[in-house]
Design a protein around this motif. Structure first.
Motif, PDB file in Angstrom:
ATOM      1  N   PHE A 185      -0.059  -8.622   0.694  1.00 29.22           N
ATOM      2  CA  PHE A 185      -0.634  -7.605   1.564  1.00 29.22           C
ATOM      3  C   PHE A 185      -1.879  -8.113   2.276  1.00 29.22           C
ATOM      4  N   ASP A 186      -2.010  -7.698   3.526  1.00 29.20           N
ATOM      5  CA  ASP A 186      -3.223  -7.951   4.297  1.00 29.20           C
ATOM      6  C   ASP A 186      -4.215  -6.849   3.930  1.00 29.20           C
ATOM      7  N   THR A 387       2.528   1.688   1.838  1.00 30.52           N
ATOM      8  CA  THR A 387       2.142   1.795   3.248  1.00 30.52           C
ATOM      9  C   THR A 387       1.290   0.649   3.775  1.00 30.52           C
ATOM     10  N   SER A 388       0.667  -0.152   2.893  1.00 25.18           N
ATOM     11  CA  SER A 388      -0.235  -1.208   3.361  1.00 25.18           C
ATOM     12  C   SER A 388       0.523  -2.293   4.128  1.00 25.18           C
ATOM     13  N   LYS A 389      -0.185  -2.936   5.038  1.00 26.14           N
ATOM     14  CA  LYS A 389       0.408  -3.953   5.908  1.00 26.14           C
ATOM     15  C   LYS A 389       0.683  -5.242   5.143  1.00 26.14           C
TER      16      LYS A 389
END
Length: 391
Positions: A185-186, A387-389
């Motif tokens: 994750f970013d 939901t995280s990028k």
């Protein structure tokens, strides 16, 4: 018939330490590195080594290479971070005492560290002739009794007995072997690496320092080494970071190096105390470099259907925030463990990757969780796995 080589994707520290293990065991190998040389990606920061990391490295290297490695390491006194307010230079206490404590001391009552580039150089010693440069691995194909790496230009490697994905957070091997279950994750947080001549650090003295501007959330970490602090020609490094939005990234370009990165670091610290400002005002401008703070799933290393001919090590399987200095130490544990299992089996054998992944998944998951927990407080990050990028 000669045995098929172990194929290693990526030429980072975990891949090179695995290569050292294979070289010592007489097991043939090939390394595929996307860059044209180590110089291409020379920027980096000093890595703090834990007792587990040092034990793993020493278990792999022969005595002469270990001595060369140990000589490159700095050994700094002090029991832990001295945490300082960036504006007042006064010490501050941790706001949340329930966060896991960072373990700094690793050997002989010292904090042991080494520059990433120095570590890579030592680990590459004796392995250079087995590295194929400009070889970006984008996937693999299984054969009747082996595996081939597939490169970005569509060509394929010779057949190997095993493919090890060690090419970092963008690993195509990791995504393919796990069927997308391995996720990085970013976090939105960013940082800048830099270095300055030792006189810029004289107001700090010897030790490991964490400097934080509580208003902006921007922080810097540095290790003032006893062997270098009195040498005016020595260079020492620092790592800066901040929560999402605190450090501007022009055009969302995380490859910025040199003057543009240096200017941003100096702007971010313009109001800092005179005790700290020389670190940034006197930096070696060409060496400044941006970096993106990423983290694997906080829930831990996922389960996937084991593939006996393919596995993954290092950041490719468990990327971590810099909090706690855990990532590199976990990566070298991977190399030592997989190398040990391959040595005991005399090379690739059924069950080797399954045994490696079973053990790695335990300590890797624990390390990611600690790193993420520390990062939520220190870097202001938050990952929602739904939901995280992704990177």
């Amino acid at each position: 018939m000669p045995s098929k080589p172990i194929l290693i994707s990526g030429g980072g520290i975990s891949s090179l330490l695995l290569a050292q293990s294979l070289r010592g065991s007489g097991i043939p190998f090939k390394i595929f590195e996307r860059d044209s040389s180590f110089v291409f990606r020379a920027q980096g920061y000093r890595l703090r080594l834990s007792s587990e990391g040092l034990d793993a490295i020493e278990s792999v290297l022969d005595s002469a290479t270990w001595e060369k490695f140990w000589d490159k390491c700095s050994k700094t006194g002090g029991a832990g971070f001295e945490k300082l307010n960036a504006i007042t230079a006064e010490p501050y206490e941790e706001e949340n005492k329930n966060k896991p404590a960072e373990k700094l001391l690793s050997r002989d009552g010292r904090v042991v560290g080494i520059a990433r580039g120095d570590m890579r150089t030592v680990f590459a010693d004796g392995c250079e002739e087995y590295i194929e440069w400009n070889r970006k691995v984008t996937g693999y194909e299984l054969t009747d009794d082996g595996v081939r790496a597939i490169f970005a230009d569509g060509t394929k490697s010779e057949e190997g007995s095993l493919l090890v994905g060690g090419e970092g957070i963008y690993s195509h091997v990791a995504r393919q072997v796990s069927d997308g279950k391995i996720k990085t994750f970013d976090t939105g947080a960013v940082g800048i690496h830099g270095q300055a001549p030792s006189p810029a650090f004289k107001e700090l003295g010897e030790g490991v320092f964490s400097i934080k501007d509580k208003k902006t959330g921007i922080w810097a970490i540095t290790n003032v080494r006893p062997g270098d602090k009195d040498d005016p020609n020595a260079m020492m490094g620092w790592t800066m970071g901040g929560p999402p939005g605190s450090i501007p990234v022009p055009n969302n370009d995380y490859t910025i190096i040199g003057k543009r990165a240096a200017d941003i670091a100096q702007e971010a610290t313009k109001d800092w105390h005179p005790r700290f400002k020389p670190l940034f005002e006197r930096m070696d401008v060409p060496e400044a470099a941006f970096w993106k703070i990423t983290c694997s799933s906080p829930s831990g290393v996922p389960q996937w259907q084991n593939q006996s001919r393919v596995t993954v090590i290092g950041d490719a399987v468990h990327s971590m925030t810099p909090a706690g200095g855990i990532g590199a130490n976990t990566a070298v544990r991977d190399s030592a463990l997989l190398g040990k299992l391959l040595k005991e089996a005399g090379g690739w054998a059924p069950g080797v990757t399954e045994a490696y992944e079973k053990e790695m998944r335990v300590y890797g998951s624990e390390a990611v969780n600690i790193s993420y927990t520390l990062g939520t407080d220190g870097f202001g990050i938050n990952i929602d796995e739904a939901t995280s990028k992704l990177v």
